[in-house]
Design an enzyme around this catalytic site. Structure first.
Site, PDB file in Angstrom:
ATOM      1  N   GLU A   1      57.230  -8.005  30.304  1.00 40.60           N
ATOM      2  CA  GLU A   1      56.080  -8.696  30.252  1.00 40.60           C
ATOM      3  C   GLU A   1      56.198 -10.014  30.417  1.00 40.60           C
ATOM      4  O   GLU A   1      57.237 -10.413  30.695  1.00 40.60           O
ATOM      5  CB  GLU A   1      55.622  -8.475  28.768  1.00 40.60           C
ATOM      6  CG  GLU A   1      55.301  -7.114  28.288  1.00 40.60           C
ATOM      7  CD  GLU A   1      55.019  -7.174  26.756  1.00 40.60           C
ATOM      8  OE1 GLU A   1      54.741  -8.038  26.140  1.00 40.60           O
ATOM      9  OE2 GLU A   1      54.694  -5.915  26.173  1.00 40.60           O
TER      10      GLU A   1
ATOM     11  N   CYS B   1      55.725 -10.390  21.875  1.00 42.90           N
ATOM     12  CA  CYS B   1      56.580  -9.880  22.948  1.00 42.90           C
ATOM     13  C   CYS B   1      56.854  -8.433  22.653  1.00 42.90           C
ATOM     14  O   CYS B   1      57.189  -7.962  21.563  1.00 42.90           O
ATOM     15  CB  CYS B   1      57.781 -10.648  22.826  1.00 42.90           C
ATOM     16  SG  CYS B   1      58.084 -12.058  23.807  1.00 42.90           S
TER      17      CYS B   1
END
Length: 344
Positions: free
Chosen positions: A91, A337
């Protein structure tokens, strides 16, 4: 086994060009194509001899990441899932700052590992485990893909996405040097931040680097038992040892350290927790970032109340500790996250 050309350091590119019996200036041309022009194929490198391009392509493929998922927040933040050649995914987050309703600066938060071996109890990435370290080029790819999608030049970079940067030290430092290079992204060193959970050896090594990169510590508690529960993989690193290493870092570099502190209701936001943080910060040149907790599915933790956050800012400031509450960005697009990638 063929080695991706963007896994090479700059000095290794110099050595590769020498092995190809090419003049040394070809190394800089190759570097500029890779990290200045962000070429996606050797055919674009028109000022390199065709024979050299052919040899490089045969032995060292030019691999680039691809955005496979993008979400856009109401606050302008964009979160990406980027896939690399072997299927590993990470990511990356692009966060524009606004001036008179128009974005004027762009901060990119990049990953240094696919997955993470630390396994913090509050982190969605920790639940997926560790896949592998990222290469130099894979880190730069994240910045390039994000700024291309945003159509903005990156102003600052934070190595604070998935992974522990100091467990991939050499590749992380090389990638950040490339981001800092005038031949590449030309991002000022003081606008480049490395966020670590507190790996002592990495802190010591960073203190010897010539670049003035900013150091941030994911602290989250100054109470040993609480921190051990939140970050069990770091239980072998006592807080007193971490503080000693940070005092040594300050003595060698004269640079301020930032502490990242995720505020979790009734766990690390108590009066005792505040006293412990004040004691930990005593004698250090530091800045405290208080982070509101992003709720994730299956996470039992709750964010601290706004009144608690305000009280902590006031108390820390009264003791001469510069403190800010970092705005929660992208909470409406799986902002924590690992949250977006794990939903695919």
């Amino acid at each position: 086994m063929k080695t991706d050309i963007k896994s090479f350091t700059r000095s290794e590119i110099d050595e590769l060009i020498a092995e190809c019996k090419q003049p040394s200036f070809r190394a800089r041309q190759l570097f500029q194509w890779l990290y200045g022009h962000h070429a996606r194929s050797y055919s674009e490198m028109t000022n390199l001899p065709a024979s050299l391009r052919t040899d490089l392509e045969r032995g060292h493929p030019l691999l680039t990441g691809t955005i496979i998922n993008r979400q856009i927040s109401s606050d302008g933040t964009r979160k990406y899932v980027i896939e690399f050649h072997d299927g590993a995914r990470v990511e990356t987050v692009a966060m524009p700052s606004m001036h008179e309703e128009s974005p004027d600066r762009l901060s990119v938060c990049l990953s240094t590992q696919a997955g993470c071996p630390i396994g913090c109890s509050f982190c969605a990435t920790g639940k997926e485990g560790f896949t592998r370290n990222l290469s130099v080029g894979e880190m730069i790819d994240q910045i390039v893909l994000a700024q291309s999608d945003m159509d903005m030049k990156t102003s600052s970079v934070v190595a604070m996405g998935q992974g522990e940067p100091f467990l991939n030290y050499e590749n992380t430092i090389e990638a950040l040097r490339i981001a800092n290079s005038p031949d590449s992204l030309n991002i000022g060193a003081r606008h480049i931040t490395i966020s670590t959970c507190g790996i002592i050896q990495g802190i010591q090594r960073l203190s010897d680097e010539p670049e003035q990169f900013t150091l941030a510590i994911s602290l989250h508690s100054a109470q040993q038992a609480v921190r051990d529960a939140l970050m069990p993989s770091l239980a072998h690193i006592p807080l007193r040892q971490l503080k000693r290493s940070l005092l040594d870092y300050r003595e060698k570099t004269n640079r301020r350290v930032s502490f990242e502190y995720l505020m979790i209701k009734d766990l690390n936001d108590t009066d005792e927790a505040l006293k412990a943080l004040l004691s930990f910060c005593k004698g250090m040149l530091c800045h405290v970032n208080l982070l509101p907790l992003n709720k994730t599915a299956g996470n039992p933790f709750q964010p601290s109340a706004a009144a608690t956050m305000k009280h902590w800012v006031s108390a820390l400031s009264q003791h001469g500790i510069e403190t800010t509450v970092r705005n929660s960005r992208g909470s409406d697009i799986a902002g924590a996250c690992g949250q977006l990638k794990n939903s695919l």
